[in-house]
Design a protein around this motif. Structure first.
Motif, mmCIF file in Angstrom:
data_model
loop_
_atom_site.group_PDB
_atom_site.id
_atom_site.type_symbol
_atom_site.label_atom_id
_atom_site.label_comp_id
_atom_site.label_asym_id
_atom_site.label_seq_id
_atom_site.Cartn_x
_atom_site.Cartn_y
_atom_site.Cartn_z
ATOM 1 N N GLU A 230 0.821 -1.203 0.000
ATOM 2 C CA GLU A 230 0.000 0.000 0.000
ATOM 3 C C GLU A 230 0.859 1.258 0.000
ATOM 4 N N HIS A 231 1.949 1.225 0.768
ATOM 5 C CA HIS A 231 2.861 2.371 0.784
ATOM 6 C C HIS A 231 3.442 2.607 -0.598
ATOM 7 N N TRP A 232 3.926 1.527 -1.230
ATOM 8 C CA TRP A 232 4.527 1.650 -2.563
ATOM 9 C C TRP A 232 3.507 2.167 -3.571
ATOM 10 N N MET A 233 2.300 1.656 -3.516
ATOM 11 C CA MET A 233 1.275 2.074 -4.474
ATOM 12 C C MET A 233 0.926 3.551 -4.307
ATOM 13 N N ARG A 234 0.779 3.981 -3.068
ATOM 14 C CA ARG A 234 0.418 5.386 -2.835
ATOM 15 C C ARG A 234 1.550 6.331 -3.253
ATOM 16 N N LYS A 235 2.774 5.976 -2.884
ATOM 17 C CA LYS A 235 3.897 6.841 -3.234
ATOM 18 C C LYS A 235 4.118 6.868 -4.741
ATOM 19 N N THR A 236 4.018 5.711 -5.369
ATOM 20 C CA THR A 236 4.231 5.643 -6.818
ATOM 21 C C THR A 236 3.140 6.404 -7.562
ATOM 22 N N ALA A 237 1.910 6.255 -7.115
ATOM 23 C CA ALA A 237 0.809 7.014 -7.715
ATOM 24 C C ALA A 237 1.057 8.512 -7.567
ATOM 25 N N GLY A 238 1.617 8.903 -6.435
ATOM 26 C CA GLY A 238 1.932 10.312 -6.212
ATOM 27 C C GLY A 238 2.996 10.820 -7.170
ATOM 28 N N ILE A 239 4.001 9.992 -7.440
ATOM 29 C CA ILE A 239 5.059 10.390 -8.378
ATOM 30 C C ILE A 239 4.491 10.537 -9.786
ATOM 31 N N ILE A 240 3.630 9.606 -10.171
ATOM 32 C CA ILE A 240 3.004 9.672 -11.501
ATOM 33 C C ILE A 240 2.088 10.891 -11.600
ATOM 34 N N THR A 241 1.397 11.180 -10.514
ATOM 35 C CA THR A 241 0.546 12.380 -10.495
ATOM 36 C C THR A 241 1.389 13.638 -10.686
ATOM 37 N N SER A 242 2.587 13.651 -10.109
ATOM 38 C CA SER A 242 3.503 14.783 -10.310
ATOM 39 C C SER A 242 3.850 14.933 -11.788
ATOM 40 N N TYR A 243 4.024 13.796 -12.460
ATOM 41 C CA TYR A 243 4.301 13.825 -13.900
ATOM 42 C C TYR A 243 3.148 14.500 -14.643
ATOM 43 N N TYR A 244 1.912 14.107 -14.324
ATOM 44 C CA TYR A 244 0.739 14.706 -14.973
ATOM 45 C C TYR A 244 0.659 16.212 -14.676
ATOM 46 N N HIS A 245 0.928 16.557 -13.436
ATOM 47 C CA HIS A 245 0.879 17.957 -13.028
ATOM 48 C C HIS A 245 1.852 18.800 -13.848
ATOM 49 N N ILE A 246 3.085 18.304 -13.962
ATOM 50 C CA ILE A 246 4.112 19.060 -14.688
ATOM 51 C C ILE A 246 3.788 19.122 -16.180
ATOM 52 N N ALA A 247 3.459 17.965 -16.755
ATOM 53 C CA ALA A 247 3.249 17.898 -18.204
ATOM 54 C C ALA A 247 1.995 18.628 -18.656
ATOM 55 N N LEU A 248 0.940 18.559 -17.851
ATOM 56 C CA LEU A 248 -0.358 19.074 -18.307
ATOM 57 C C LEU A 248 -0.732 20.439 -17.737
ATOM 58 N N ILE A 249 -0.145 20.819 -16.606
ATOM 59 C CA ILE A 249 -0.491 22.100 -15.981
ATOM 60 C C ILE A 249 0.685 23.089 -15.999
ATOM 61 N N LYS A 250 1.848 22.631 -15.537
ATOM 62 C CA LYS A 250 3.010 23.529 -15.495
ATOM 63 C C LYS A 250 3.561 23.821 -16.883
ATOM 64 N N ASN A 251 3.395 22.886 -17.783
ATOM 65 C CA ASN A 251 3.868 23.057 -19.152
ATOM 66 C C ASN A 251 2.977 24.055 -19.882
ATOM 67 N N THR A 252 3.542 25.164 -20.319
ATOM 68 C CA THR A 252 2.744 26.193 -20.997
ATOM 69 C C THR A 252 2.329 25.775 -22.404
ATOM 70 N N ASP A 253 3.024 24.771 -22.969
ATOM 71 C CA ASP A 253 2.630 24.225 -24.271
ATOM 72 C C ASP A 253 1.655 23.080 -24.004
ATOM 73 N N ARG A 254 0.378 23.399 -23.939
ATOM 74 C CA ARG A 254 -0.631 22.428 -23.538
ATOM 75 C C ARG A 254 -0.741 21.248 -24.515
ATOM 76 N N ASN A 255 -0.617 21.517 -25.799
ATOM 77 C CA ASN A 255 -0.697 20.440 -26.779
ATOM 78 C C ASN A 255 0.459 19.457 -26.615
#
Length: 353
Positions: free
Chosen positions: A258-283
């Motif tokens: 459960e610890h591994w799943m939650r932490k790993t999901a959090g890291i992947i969520t960070s990827y989505y955050h950076i790529a889709l929100i922080k990245n000014t080139d939305r496409n």
């Protein structure tokens, strides 16, 4: 004298920061100072960081040590540092950060009596742009108790801040027994360091006093939005390295999965955050995450299913052109508050039963 705490400091282009950091390790108590070792790993730095470190090694030869190596990145420096440590516990501190000296003395005393595989500790941020400290504290019912990962997961939102690179300390023989090697020549391996080894810990100690001071607010830092977008390929490498643990989930102690799943999901969520929100080139962000998700589905159906809802949410935010400022300062805080309230409700009804 036996070393209680070894500190590894990966060092590259840190000349203007290193003096402050190294000074913070000099505790007033000479006997306690003798129980500390600080390994400055020169990762092929082109500046005068080694000269700065040399002054401390000359003055405190039993405390400060310099290890020289070719440049290989932050993870490589940690891997190399691990070969040289002799302390009972090990902590990694970045060369542009520092520690609270008084709490360092307290921590050494606690670790001297401690036997836990891993120690999770409060820390604090220092925002240089606003010149203020921001606590990242953990809270558990009993700081004298030794916990396990199942109990940690049950207290997730109370201890989450400490489950980071800045909050983690490992017992040296526990870490070395894993024979784990961090990804080299990339950024973001601090996520790997705080996730994979900790998933194997059978016993965990929590320390309330804030030790690590994490410097933020510098636009030149690797944590700046522009740098994060640029280094997304590095984060992807780290994610897929962390996902390799999935094949050994049955070997983890109770709560480890459960610890591994939650932490790993959090890291992947960070990827989505950076790529889709922080990245000014939305496409471009949408194209990157589509390619990433295809690889993720092939590598781990379990984690793909776990994060699919989060991906849809971030994808929607991307299409709505939600700004990162709005997400981080308004939406994310509201979401975090809602999660904590739900957690409190669950605890309340559990007690009622």
């Amino acid at each position: 004298m036996e070393k209680i705490l070894s500190v590894i400091i990966p060092t590259y282009n840190a000349e203007k920061f290193l003096d402050k950091g190294l000074t913070s390790f000099i505790v007033d108590d000479e006997k306690l100072l003798e129980k500390l070792e600080v390994i400055i790993v020169n990762d092929g730095t082109p500046d005068q960081s080694v000269t700065v470190a040399g002054r401390y090694a000359d003055k405190y030869p039993d405390v400060f040590f310099i290890v020289n190596k070719e440049n290989g990145g932050h993870g490589s420096a940690i891997n190399e540092g691990m070969k040289h440590i002799t302390g009972k516990y090990v902590k990694v501190v970045d060369a542009d950060d520092w520690v609270d000296t008084k709490n360092l003395a307290k921590t050494i005393k606690i670790l001297e009596k401690c036997t836990a595989d891993a120690v999770i500790q409060s820390f604090r941020y220092y925002d240089i742009s606003e010149e203020k400290y921001i606590p990242a504290d953990i809270n558990v019912p009993d700081f004298d108790k030794i916990y396990n990962l199942k109990e940690l997961v049950d207290m997730w939102y109370d201890v989450y801040d400490g489950l980071s690179f800045h909050g983690v300390i490992y017992r040296t023989d526990f870490y070395k027994k894993l024979k784990y090697e961090l990804v080299e020549h990339v950024f973001y391996e601090d996520q790997e360091y705080a996730t994979v080894p900790l998933s194997y810990a059978e016993t965990i100690k929590f320390i309330k006093d804030e030790l690590y001071v994490y410097r933020i607010g510098d636009v030149n830092q690797s944590v700046s939005a522009q740098s994060q977008v640029k280094r997304l390929p590095d984060l992807e490498k780290v994610i897929f390295k962390v996902l390799e643990l999935e094949k050994d989930l049955e070997k983890l102690p109770a709560g480890g999965r459960e610890h591994w799943m939650r932490k790993t999901a959090g890291i992947i969520t960070s990827y989505y955050h950076i790529a889709l929100i922080k990245n000014t080139d939305r496409n471009a962000g949408r194209r990157m995450t589509a390619a990433f998700n295809e690889k993720l589905g092939q590598k781990s159906a379990l984690m793909y299913d776990t994060v699919s809802r989060k991906y849809k949410i971030f994808s929607t935010f991307n299409k709505l052109h939600m700004s990162n400022h709005f997400y981080e300062n308004q939406f994310a805080s509201m979401l975090e508050f809602a999660k904590k309230m739900a957690h409190v409700d669950r605890l309340y009804y559990r007690k009622k039963k």
